[in-house]
Design an enzyme around this catalytic site. Structure first.
Site, mmCIF file in Angstrom:
data_model
loop_
_atom_site.group_PDB
_atom_site.id
_atom_site.type_symbol
_atom_site.label_atom_id
_atom_site.label_comp_id
_atom_site.label_asym_id
_atom_site.label_seq_id
_atom_site.Cartn_x
_atom_site.Cartn_y
_atom_site.Cartn_z
ATOM 1 N N LYS A 115 0.587 -1.125 0.175
ATOM 2 C CA LYS A 115 -0.036 -0.195 0.014
ATOM 3 C C LYS A 115 0.762 1.262 0.043
ATOM 4 C CE LYS A 115 -4.492 -2.056 0.932
ATOM 5 N NZ LYS A 115 -5.636 -1.948 1.642
ATOM 6 N N LYS A 217 -5.403 -10.563 -5.701
ATOM 7 C CA LYS A 217 -6.378 -10.963 -5.062
ATOM 8 C C LYS A 217 -7.627 -10.028 -5.607
ATOM 9 C CE LYS A 217 -6.509 -8.333 -0.800
ATOM 10 N NZ LYS A 217 -7.251 -7.863 0.491
ATOM 11 N N LYS A 220 -11.382 -4.410 -3.172
ATOM 12 C CA LYS A 220 -12.405 -3.406 -3.532
ATOM 13 C C LYS A 220 -11.613 -2.149 -4.219
ATOM 14 C CE LYS A 220 -13.757 -3.665 1.498
ATOM 15 N NZ LYS A 220 -13.017 -3.463 2.491
HETATM 16 N N1 AQP Z 1 -9.796 -11.789 -1.968
HETATM 17 C C1 AQP Z 1 -9.999 -11.986 -0.928
HETATM 18 N N2 AQP Z 1 -10.366 -13.325 -0.616
HETATM 19 C C2 AQP Z 1 -10.368 -13.740 0.705
HETATM 20 N N3 AQP Z 1 -10.698 -12.713 1.754
HETATM 21 C C3 AQP Z 1 -10.605 -11.564 1.291
HETATM 22 N N4 AQP Z 1 -10.742 -10.438 2.388
HETATM 23 C C4 AQP Z 1 -10.478 -9.403 1.620
HETATM 24 N N5 AQP Z 1 -10.103 -9.517 0.207
HETATM 25 C C5 AQP Z 1 -10.250 -11.026 0.193
HETATM 26 C C6 AQP Z 1 -10.974 -10.665 3.570
HETATM 27 O O1 AQP Z 1 -12.059 -9.710 4.139
HETATM 28 C C7 AQP Z 1 -12.118 -9.187 5.327
HETATM 29 C C8 AQP Z 1 -12.443 -7.686 5.212
HETATM 30 O O2 AQP Z 1 -11.206 -7.081 4.240
HETATM 31 P P1 AQP Z 1 -10.934 -5.762 4.747
HETATM 32 O O3 AQP Z 1 -12.156 -4.750 4.164
HETATM 33 O O4 AQP Z 1 -10.764 -5.186 6.131
HETATM 34 O O5 AQP Z 1 -9.530 -5.226 4.105
HETATM 35 P P2 AQP Z 1 -8.801 -5.683 2.828
HETATM 36 O O6 AQP Z 1 -8.140 -7.050 2.953
HETATM 37 O O7 AQP Z 1 -8.036 -4.388 2.628
HETATM 38 O O8 AQP Z 1 -10.025 -5.829 1.550
HETATM 39 P P3 AQP Z 1 -9.931 -5.283 0.241
HETATM 40 O O9 AQP Z 1 -11.307 -5.476 -0.494
HETATM 41 O O10 AQP Z 1 -8.758 -6.054 -0.525
HETATM 42 O O11 AQP Z 1 -9.543 -3.862 -0.102
HETATM 43 P P4 AQP Z 1 -8.512 -2.970 -0.563
HETATM 44 O O12 AQP Z 1 -8.759 -2.969 -2.041
HETATM 45 O O13 AQP Z 1 -8.675 -1.677 0.130
HETATM 46 O O14 AQP Z 1 -7.005 -3.756 -0.172
HETATM 47 C C9 AQP Z 1 -10.695 -9.616 5.922
HETATM 48 O O15 AQP Z 1 -10.931 -10.847 6.525
HETATM 49 C C10 AQP Z 1 -9.989 -10.074 4.374
HETATM 50 O O16 AQP Z 1 -8.734 -11.062 4.820
#
Ligand code: AQP
Length: 355
Positions: A115, A217, A220
Site C-alpha cells: 500500500k 487478489k 475493493k
Molecule cells: N480476495 C479476498 N479473498 C478472501 N478474503 C478476502 N478478504 C479481503 N479480500 C479477500 C478478507 O475480507 C475481510 C475484510 O477485508 P478488509 O475490508 O478489512 O480489508 P482488505 O483486505 O483491505 O479488503 P480489500 O477488498 O482487499 O480492500 P483493499 O482494496 O482496500 O485492499 C478480511 O478478513 C480479509 O482477509
C-alpha cells in the site's frame, strides 16, 4: 486451546463495496461461527482512515457494511455488531501496542509495502501502525479466534507477537496482580494477560483472486469493476462478470493437482466450492473434463442464487438508517463495557493511574 473464554472477533473496513472475496473469505465464516461461539463483529472505520482520510461517505459505507453483516445472517442481539470508533479503548490499547511493537516488525508487513508503494517515507504513520490497531481490536476483548481471509495471516502473526511480548515484558506485574491466565502455546504452557490468538483461515475460498488476473487478489480498490463481484451486483451483472472472467482454453481437470499453474481456473473452482459449501475436489468430480463454456453458466447461476437474497436484504436494511444506527449504538455500548474491563487491568499492569 487455553484457559481463556473462547471469543471470536473480526472486522471489515468501510472502504468501498464489499465483494465476493470479503464475503467468502470472512463474512460467511462470521455467520457460521456465531452458532456455537460468542462473537464480536466490527466495522473498522478507524482503519479505513489509513486508506483515505477525507471521505464524503464514510457514514454511508459504515452503514452499508453493517447492513451486509445483518443481511448475511449475523444476529446483533445474540452477538455484538458495532463500529470501531465508538469504543475509544481500541485506540488507547493501540497506542500502548505502538510502544510494545518494533518498527522493524511493521516495516516487514507485506500489506504496508504494497500500500505504501515506492514512496514509503511519504506513507502515513497510521498505515505503518495499522497492524498495531488491529492487534488492539482483537486483544481489547482478549479474543481467542479471528476469522479472516488469507491476506490477513501476517497481521495475525504480528498480533500474536505483540501479545507475547506484552505478556513477557509485564510478566512480573501480571503475576503479582494475579491477572494472568494459563494457556498452551505449541507444546509449552505459559501464563499471560493476553491470549495468543488463533487465526481461522482456510477452506477453498480463503483467497479469492481477481476475475481479470489470477495472480492478484480480488480487492475493493481494483480500478476494474470487472475484477470483482460486488455483493450489491444484480443477477445480470454477476452473470456478465463471470462470463468475462479470464480463463485458459483447456477443459477443467478431474483432480485438484491439475489446477496447478492454472490460477484463473483454480480461482473459479474455489469460488464455486466456497459458494456451494463444498470442496474443490467435489467440484472437479462433477465438472472435470467440461469446458468453461459449461462451467461458467453453472457458476453464475450458483452465485446469483446465493448472493441475490443477500443483496435484497442489504438494500432493505441499508434504507433503514435508524435501525442500523441503533444496532451500532447498542453494540458499541456492550463492546465498550467489555473493552473498558480489559483496559482497567491493562492500566493497572502498566501503572497508569485512572482512579
Ligand atoms: N480476495 C479476498 N479473498 C478472501 N478474503 C478476502 N478478504 C479481503 N479480500 C479477500 C478478507 O475480507 C475481510 C475484510 O477485508 P478488509 O475490508 O478489512 O480489508 P482488505 O483486505 O483491505 O479488503 P480489500 O477488498 O482487499 O480492500 P483493499 O482494496 O482496500 O485492499 C478480511 O478478513 C480479509 O482477509
Amino acid at each position: 486451546m487455553s484457559g481463556f473464554q473462547e471469543l471470536v472477533f473480526s472486522g471489515v473496513q468501510p472502504t468501498g463495496n464489499l465483494h465476493l472475496g470479503n464475503y467468502l473469505g470472512a463474512i460467511k465464516k462470521f455467520v457460521a461461527l456465531q452458532d456455537s461461539n460468542d462473537c464480536i463483529y466490527c466495522v473498522v472505520d478507524l482503519h479505513s482512515l489509513t486508506a483515505q482520510l477525507v471521505h464524503d461517505d464514510l457514514a454511508a459505507q459504515t452503514r452499508s457494511i453493517t447492513a451486509a453483516f445483518l443481511a448475511s445472517g449475523i444476529d446483533p442481539r445474540k452477538h455484538i455488531v458495532f463500529n470501531q470508533s465508538r469504543v475509544m479503548q481500541h485506540a488507547e490499547l493501540a497506542w500502548i501496542f505502538n510502544c510494545v511493537a518494533r518498527i522493524g516488525w511493521m516495516n516487514r508487513m507485506t500489506q504496508f509495502k504494497d500500500k505504501a508503494g515506492k514512496d514509503r517515507e511519504n506513507a502515513s504513520l497510521g498505515l505503518l501502525a495499522y497492524p498495531s490497531l488491529m492487534a488492539a481490536d482483537i486483544l481489547v476483548y482478549r479474543a481467542t479466534h479471528v476469522p479472516v481471509g488469507e491476506d490477513q495471516k501476517q497481521h495475525l502473526e504480528l498480533t500474536r507477537d505483540i501479545a507475547q511480548k506484552f505478556n513477557n515484558d509485564f510478566s512480573d506485574r501480571i503475576a503479582s496482580l494475579g491477572v494472568g491466565v494459563e494457556m498452551k502455546v505449541g507444546d509449552e504452557t505459559v501464563n499471560g494477560f493476553f491470549p495468543i490468538t488463533e487465526p481461522v483461515i482456510g477452506g477453498p475460498a480463503a483467497r479469492i483472486m481477481s476475475l481479470r488476473d489470477g495472480s492478484k487478489k480480488m480487492s475493493k480498490s481494483d480500478p476494474s469493476d470487472l475484477s470483482r463481484i460486488n455483493l450489491t451486483d444484480d443477477a445480470d451483472t454477476i452473470s456478465k462478470k463471470i462470463k468475462k472472467a479470464k480463463t485458459d482454453p483447456d477443459a477443467l481437470p478431474g483432480e485438484v493437482d491439475g489446477l496447478k499453474d492454472r490460477p484463473e481456473a483454480e480461482n473459479l473452482v474455489g469460488i464455486y466450492a466456497g459458494l456451494a459449501d463444498t470442496t474443490k475436489e467435489k467440484v472437479l468430480a462433477e465438472y472435470g473434463g467440461r469446458q468453461f463454456s459449461e462451467f461458467k453458466p453453472a457458476l453464475a447461476d450458483l452465485a446469483v442464487e446465493k448472493l441475490a437474497p443477500i443483496a435484497g436484504e442489504m438494500r432493505r436494511i441499508s434504507a433503514d438508517h435508524a435501525y442500523v444506527d441503533s444496532v451500532l449504538r447498542d453494540g458499541g455500548e456492550r463492546a465498550g463495557a467489555r473493552a473498558e474491563a480489559t483496559m482497567k487491568t491493562v492500566r493497572e499492569i502498566i501503572g497508569l493511574l485512572d482512579n
